[in-house]
Write an enzyme that holds these catalytic residues in place. Sequence first.
Site, PDB file in Angstrom:
ATOM      1  N   LYS A  11      55.026 103.222  43.489  1.00 51.99           N
ATOM      2  CA  LYS A  11      53.594 102.905  43.422  1.00 51.99           C
ATOM      3  C   LYS A  11      52.783 104.083  42.887  1.00 51.99           C
ATOM      4  O   LYS A  11      51.557 104.051  42.871  1.00 51.99           O
ATOM      5  CB  LYS A  11      53.077 102.485  44.797  1.00 51.99           C
ATOM      6  CG  LYS A  11      53.648 101.147  45.293  1.00 51.99           C
ATOM      7  CD  LYS A  11      52.917 100.692  46.522  1.00 51.99           C
ATOM      8  CE  LYS A  11      53.708  99.747  47.404  1.00 51.99           C
ATOM      9  NZ  LYS A  11      53.890  98.402  46.891  1.00 51.99           N
TER      10      LYS A  11
ATOM     11  N   GLN B  85      49.452 103.183  49.133  1.00 55.65           N
ATOM     12  CA  GLN B  85      48.434 102.754  48.170  1.00 55.65           C
ATOM     13  C   GLN B  85      47.509 103.879  47.722  1.00 55.65           C
ATOM     14  O   GLN B  85      46.614 103.654  46.904  1.00 55.65           O
ATOM     15  CB  GLN B  85      47.588 101.626  48.783  1.00 55.65           C
ATOM     16  CG  GLN B  85      48.358 100.357  49.029  1.00 55.65           C
ATOM     17  CD  GLN B  85      48.860  99.714  47.747  1.00 55.65           C
ATOM     18  OE1 GLN B  85      48.255  99.845  46.685  1.00 55.65           O
ATOM     19  NE2 GLN B  85      49.981  99.031  47.835  1.00 55.65           N
TER      20      GLN B  85
ATOM     21  N   ASP C  68      50.368 105.683  56.384  1.00 50.13           N
ATOM     22  CA  ASP C  68      51.059 104.958  55.328  1.00 50.13           C
ATOM     23  C   ASP C  68      50.267 105.183  54.047  1.00 50.13           C
ATOM     24  O   ASP C  68      49.194 104.607  53.860  1.00 50.13           O
ATOM     25  CB  ASP C  68      51.131 103.474  55.702  1.00 50.13           C
ATOM     26  CG  ASP C  68      51.561 102.582  54.538  1.00 50.13           C
ATOM     27  OD1 ASP C  68      51.810 103.115  53.436  1.00 50.13           O
ATOM     28  OD2 ASP C  68      51.634 101.363  54.743  1.00 50.13           O
TER      29      ASP C  68
ATOM     30  N   HIS D 269      49.902  96.711  56.286  1.00 48.55           N
ATOM     31  CA  HIS D 269      51.023  96.051  55.612  1.00 48.55           C
ATOM     32  C   HIS D 269      52.105  95.806  56.668  1.00 48.55           C
ATOM     33  O   HIS D 269      52.229  96.577  57.617  1.00 48.55           O
ATOM     34  CB  HIS D 269      51.529  97.012  54.531  1.00 48.55           C
ATOM     35  CG  HIS D 269      52.542  96.436  53.598  1.00 48.55           C
ATOM     36  ND1 HIS D 269      53.854  96.249  53.950  1.00 48.55           N
ATOM     37  CD2 HIS D 269      52.438  96.019  52.317  1.00 48.55           C
ATOM     38  CE1 HIS D 269      54.520  95.738  52.913  1.00 48.55           C
ATOM     39  NE2 HIS D 269      53.678  95.594  51.908  1.00 48.55           N
TER      40      HIS D 269
ATOM     41  N   CYS E  66      51.851  90.613  52.126  1.00 52.72           N
ATOM     42  CA  CYS E  66      52.528  91.245  53.273  1.00 52.72           C
ATOM     43  C   CYS E  66      51.534  91.717  54.325  1.00 52.72           C
ATOM     44  O   CYS E  66      51.728  92.767  54.955  1.00 52.72           O
ATOM     45  CB  CYS E  66      53.419  92.404  52.829  1.00 52.72           C
ATOM     46  SG  CYS E  66      54.784  91.892  51.792  1.00 52.72           S
TER      47      CYS E  66
END
Lengths: 400, 157
Positions: free
Chosen positions: A220, A197, A194, A117, A358
């Site tokens: 999220k 998700q 990261d 991303h 993104c």
Amino acid sequence: MRGEFPALHQSVYEDTPLVYLDNAATTQKPQVVLDRMARYYAHENSNVHRGVHKLSQDATDAFEEARQSVADLINAPSSDQVIFTRGCTESLNLVAQTFARPQLGPDDTVVVTHMEHHSNIVPWQMACEATGATLKVWPIHDDGTLDMEAGRQLLAEETFLLAMGHVSNALGTIHPVASIIDTAHAHGVPVVIDGAQSMAHLPVDVQALDADFYAFSGHKMFGPTGIGVLYGKYDLLDGLPPYHGGGDMIDEVSFDGTTYADLPHRLEAGTPHIAGVIGLGAAARFVRELDHEAVHAHEEDVLQYAHEQLAAIDGLRLVGTAPEKTSVCSFVFDDIHPYDAGTILDRLGLAVRTGHHCTQPLMERLDLPGTIRASFALYNTRQDVDRLVEGLDRVQTMFG
Amino acid sequence: MADASSTIDERARAIVDDFSLFDDWIGRYEYLIEIGKKLPPMDDALKTDATRIHGCQSKVWIHTARDRDRMTMQGDSDAMITKGLAGLLIRVLDDQPPEAVREADLSFIDDIGMREHLSSTRNNGLHSMIEQIRTRAARLAESAEPASDSAVSSSNA
């Protein structure tokens, strides 16, 4: 489960029941999160960490309980290693600016994967530009998996740091982060994950992963927007200089110099997003109390069903077919622009995302202007997939 | 395509009348797509950075030029709905005095049930297209010189 998420129960464009398939962008919020935030504002609203009065004590207790709930969710050794930020993006920027930038030099290399991303590309680019360091890209295969051999080579070179997603937001690929972190550590390379998700779909144990830093957003994972987390190993966090200066992060301030507070407060300047933190705490407890096996089986079933149904549509191509995936279906039509498809799906009550998600470097790599992305959460069902397939049939009729 | 003698308001009313024949959104969208398909083809040489409308998920180009006291325009997009939206603007605004284009009342877009496309956050470029066209119209209105958008020297380029 659906009953706990009020936003799912509404119609759009007058009388079309909403099917929400944009969970990789943000998940809906369960009533327990909404209630907890309302309770804070209605009964506990006051500033934290400084008042001697009852309300401030209550708010501070709730705030620090939330930190413990997040620590429990990710199995952090201590809640002091849970730093609250505005979101995953800020968490990554914090690491880039306070961990990477002061140490990087012209001979150093930071590695990111080709499917990151933008939030996990640009902060590193900025740190590299400021220091003369080089940003290298870990290549991928066409199916959305990492080229492991190429990655091993990059890690064996003099790499300062690896920054990568746990799960790809555009394709849903679950990366084998535990083994990658092992390999990286064997070469002395720290790893920033990261986790934006992963939190709504996978159990995350930062100690089992041995992640050096793990970043994620509240919104999220069924929590509020505007709040996120940076987890880090204690010694690494403790070695970071302050990111922002201000109230709450200091020990003593004078014009001759200022001494800073201990973790976690040193990295949390100013009045925090108290309601957000407390809401995130409720979301963390909500996720922790789920029947993870049942949720995983359900999500797998919906994803598998979606893959089968979509793959059967003439002229449609799935993008991202890694063997290990979470609840993301990205796809394109041979001759229909994603924007056209998304606009018609929207009118049919189907909330999907279209565009580059993104991840412009990934789209360029795959030679696509963008994709249509349906992303599921634990409350989505096979019926939602059926509605999507009906919608895509209408799209093909209109543009065919 | 458009009758040069009719005013912007007359053309907009004609479009509203056309769209009123459809009683559901599907019919209106199919008609919008038809409008895009009927747009005269745009010369690829005119699809430059200067004519590109940014801020859209799809690629959109609007080329404007001066033809005596009129402003002419051509457009294209790789997405059909966006091309239809460009087609609507061109139907109403092509071959009109730049002063009139600059001041044009475009509320007909709302009247034909396409209001959701006017949102500046929609990323379809309609908002940007309108802003760009108005900016270029203002530039043409203020300049006595034959002019067009910066990359192209005349309407025949």
